[in-house]
Design a protein around this motif. Structure first.
Motif, PDB file in Angstrom:
ATOM      1  N   PRO A 159      25.217  94.954  72.038  1.00  0.00           N
ATOM      2  CA  PRO A 159      25.375  93.997  70.934  1.00  0.00           C
ATOM      3  C   PRO A 159      26.820  93.606  70.658  1.00  0.00           C
ATOM      4  O   PRO A 159      27.106  92.447  70.374  1.00  0.00           O
ATOM      5  N   ALA A 160      27.743  94.557  70.776  1.00  0.00           N
ATOM      6  CA  ALA A 160      29.162  94.244  70.476  1.00  0.00           C
ATOM      7  C   ALA A 160      29.676  93.154  71.418  1.00  0.00           C
ATOM      8  O   ALA A 160      30.389  92.236  70.993  1.00  0.00           O
ATOM      9  N   MET A 161      29.305  93.220  72.704  1.00  0.00           N
ATOM     10  CA  MET A 161      29.763  92.204  73.666  1.00  0.00           C
ATOM     11  C   MET A 161      29.024  90.894  73.414  1.00  0.00           C
ATOM     12  O   MET A 161      29.622  89.825  73.480  1.00  0.00           O
ATOM     13  N   ALA A 195      46.438  94.357  79.206  1.00  0.00           N
ATOM     14  CA  ALA A 195      45.724  95.595  78.842  1.00  0.00           C
ATOM     15  C   ALA A 195      44.429  95.662  79.637  1.00  0.00           C
ATOM     16  O   ALA A 195      43.877  94.633  80.054  1.00  0.00           O
ATOM     17  N   ALA A 196      43.953  96.910  79.860  1.00  0.00           N
ATOM     18  CA  ALA A 196      42.711  97.092  80.628  1.00  0.00           C
ATOM     19  C   ALA A 196      41.967  98.296  80.074  1.00  0.00           C
ATOM     20  O   ALA A 196      42.503  99.405  80.065  1.00  0.00           O
ATOM     21  N   THR A 197      40.747  98.050  79.585  1.00  0.00           N
ATOM     22  CA  THR A 197      39.952  99.156  79.036  1.00  0.00           C
ATOM     23  C   THR A 197      38.536  99.069  79.590  1.00  0.00           C
ATOM     24  O   THR A 197      38.145  98.082  80.224  1.00  0.00           O
ATOM     25  N   MET A 202      36.363  96.044  68.569  1.00  0.00           N
ATOM     26  CA  MET A 202      34.989  95.682  68.175  1.00  0.00           C
ATOM     27  C   MET A 202      34.000  96.727  68.671  1.00  0.00           C
ATOM     28  O   MET A 202      33.114  97.178  67.942  1.00  0.00           O
ATOM     29  N   HIS A 203      34.184  97.142  69.944  1.00  0.00           N
ATOM     30  CA  HIS A 203      33.246  98.126  70.519  1.00  0.00           C
ATOM     31  C   HIS A 203      33.392  99.480  69.849  1.00  0.00           C
ATOM     32  O   HIS A 203      32.413 100.167  69.564  1.00  0.00           O
ATOM     33  N   VAL A 205      42.086  91.708  74.674  1.00  0.00           N
ATOM     34  CA  VAL A 205      41.476  92.972  75.127  1.00  0.00           C
ATOM     35  C   VAL A 205      41.442  93.974  73.974  1.00  0.00           C
ATOM     36  O   VAL A 205      40.443  94.654  73.742  1.00  0.00           O
ATOM     37  N   ASP A 206      42.541  94.045  73.214  1.00  0.00           N
ATOM     38  CA  ASP A 206      42.581  94.958  72.058  1.00  0.00           C
ATOM     39  C   ASP A 206      41.493  94.582  71.042  1.00  0.00           C
ATOM     40  O   ASP A 206      40.842  95.463  70.468  1.00  0.00           O
ATOM     41  N   TYR A 207      41.267  93.269  70.880  1.00  0.00           N
ATOM     42  CA  TYR A 207      40.265  92.827  69.904  1.00  0.00           C
ATOM     43  C   TYR A 207      38.871  93.278  70.316  1.00  0.00           C
ATOM     44  O   TYR A 207      38.112  93.858  69.542  1.00  0.00           O
ATOM     45  N   VAL A 208      38.530  93.052  71.617  1.00  0.00           N
ATOM     46  CA  VAL A 208      37.192  93.425  72.119  1.00  0.00           C
ATOM     47  C   VAL A 208      37.010  94.931  72.038  1.00  0.00           C
ATOM     48  O   VAL A 208      35.965  95.442  71.643  1.00  0.00           O
ATOM     49  N   THR A 209      38.050  95.681  72.409  1.00  0.00           N
ATOM     50  CA  THR A 209      37.971  97.146  72.428  1.00  0.00           C
ATOM     51  C   THR A 209      37.772  97.676  71.012  1.00  0.00           C
ATOM     52  O   THR A 209      36.933  98.554  70.779  1.00  0.00           O
TER      53      THR A 209
END
Ligand code: P6P
Length: 326
Positions: A209-211, A286-288, A322-323, A316-320
């Motif tokens: 759901p987060a993605m 960034a890479a997560t 969120m998750h 990337v920081d924003y998506v990470t």
């Protein structure tokens, strides 16, 4: 005055304490990729398009060029006495090269295979580790990505480009008319912000759901939480996507798929995510895996899969975040 790959490596040795014989390992990799480049460019003329009618440990159908590229990498790298062992996407287990070697080389010999027969960019991805003391085992390879000594790729696109880091920035080399890799760009900086995302949208119903929520916000454009319109790209070749991001920024993600809870993603940690993440971080990106930095992950298997979110740091920081908040 043109700077060739060998000149660059010599300069790096003079400026930094480069591990002895590491430049020679990189030269061997470049020689293998020159051979692969010739085969890729010939295509149907050399009867090397289409399926090899075999499968690999990933359960993927192998193309003829997958098998040929893999053999070229193994044969060329095994001839370098500094290389102790190899790990390939196309090999079930590691390959012992030279008993007294000091390096391990991990690679995806030809990434983007679905593009081979339709003449879309493909590439070779490589990662170089120090061989730990003692007998060579699978565990010798299972080192976190931050321990890589070097990584890079060769993109077989409109130009043939070698992109390399020895952890002191990034160098990009373009294959010249004398079939030599010539330095054409150094130290690209990935813009922190972006308005371009790369994802395979056909898997949308399978994402977490987060993605699903994040991508829906991007598609909402200015009315979404990111407050801007986005463009989308999907080449289905990680090397091409990463190269685009190094040149102009963006975010690339191959997220966890809820169909396979035991496989947290499609991409492989050791010879896709780790080498690319090292390059991305060297370019201020960034890479997560949507939770933590990929380079800090302790590998558990040679062909371990992982979710990947990489590119412009702010995105990337924003998506990470969120998750991690979900
Ligand atoms: P899909 C190529 O097979 C690859 O491993 C990556 O290079 C690429 O980003 C991804 O898979 C493409 O996957 O599901 O879109 O074909």
């Amino acid at each position: 005055m043109s700077v060739l790959l060998s000149d660059y490596l010599q300069q790096q040795q003079q400026k930094y304490t480069v591990t002895p014989f590491l430049p020679e390992v990189i030269i061997s990799i470049s020689q293998a990729c020159l051979h692969i480049n010739r085969e890729v460019r010939l295509g149907a003329l050399d009867n090397i398009l289409g399926s090899a009618h075999t499968g690999n440990i990933q359960g993927e159908e192998q193309k003829k060029l997958d098998v040929l590229s893999n053999q070229i990498m193994i044969d060329t790298l095994s001839a370098n006495p500094a290389i102790a062992g190899l790990a390939s996407e196309e090999e079930d287990s590691f390959v012992t090269a030279n008993d007294n070697g000091q390096f391990l080389v991990l690679f995806d010999p030809l990434d983007g295979s679905s593009n081979i027969d339709v003449n879309i960019s493909i590439g070779t991805i490589f990662s170089i580790l120090a061989k730990p003391d003692g007998t060579l085992t699978t565990e010798s390879f299972l080192q976190p990505g931050r321990q890589q000594l070097a990584s890079g790729y060769v993109l077989y696109g409109p130009q043939t480009i070698l992109v390399l880091t020895l952890k002191h920035g990034i160098a990009m080399f373009t294959l010249n008319e004398q079939n030599q890799f010539q330095l054409t760009q150094e130290n690209p900086q990935i813009p922190a912000a972006t308005a371009e995302f790369a994802i395979n949208m056909s898997n949308q119903r399978h994402w977490q759901p987060a993605m699903q929520n994040y991508i829906a916000q991007l598609l909402a454009g200015k009315t979404g939480c990111r407050g801007k319109d986005y463009n989308m790209r999907w080449v289905a070749s990680m090397v091409a996507e990463v190269h685009r991001i190094l040149i102009r920024g963006g975010i690339f993600t191959y997220p966890q798929d809820q169909r396979n809870p035991d496989k947290p993603g499609k991409l492989r940690l050791m010879y896709e995510a780790n080498p690319m993440s090292l390059l991305i971080e060297q370019a201020q990106g960034a890479a997560t895996n949507a939770q933590q930095n990929i380079l800090d992950i302790q590998p558990e298997g040679l062909h371990q899969r992982i979710a990947v979110v990489l590119g412009s740091k702010e995105e990337v920081d924003y998506v990470t975040a969120m998750h991690n908040a979900s």
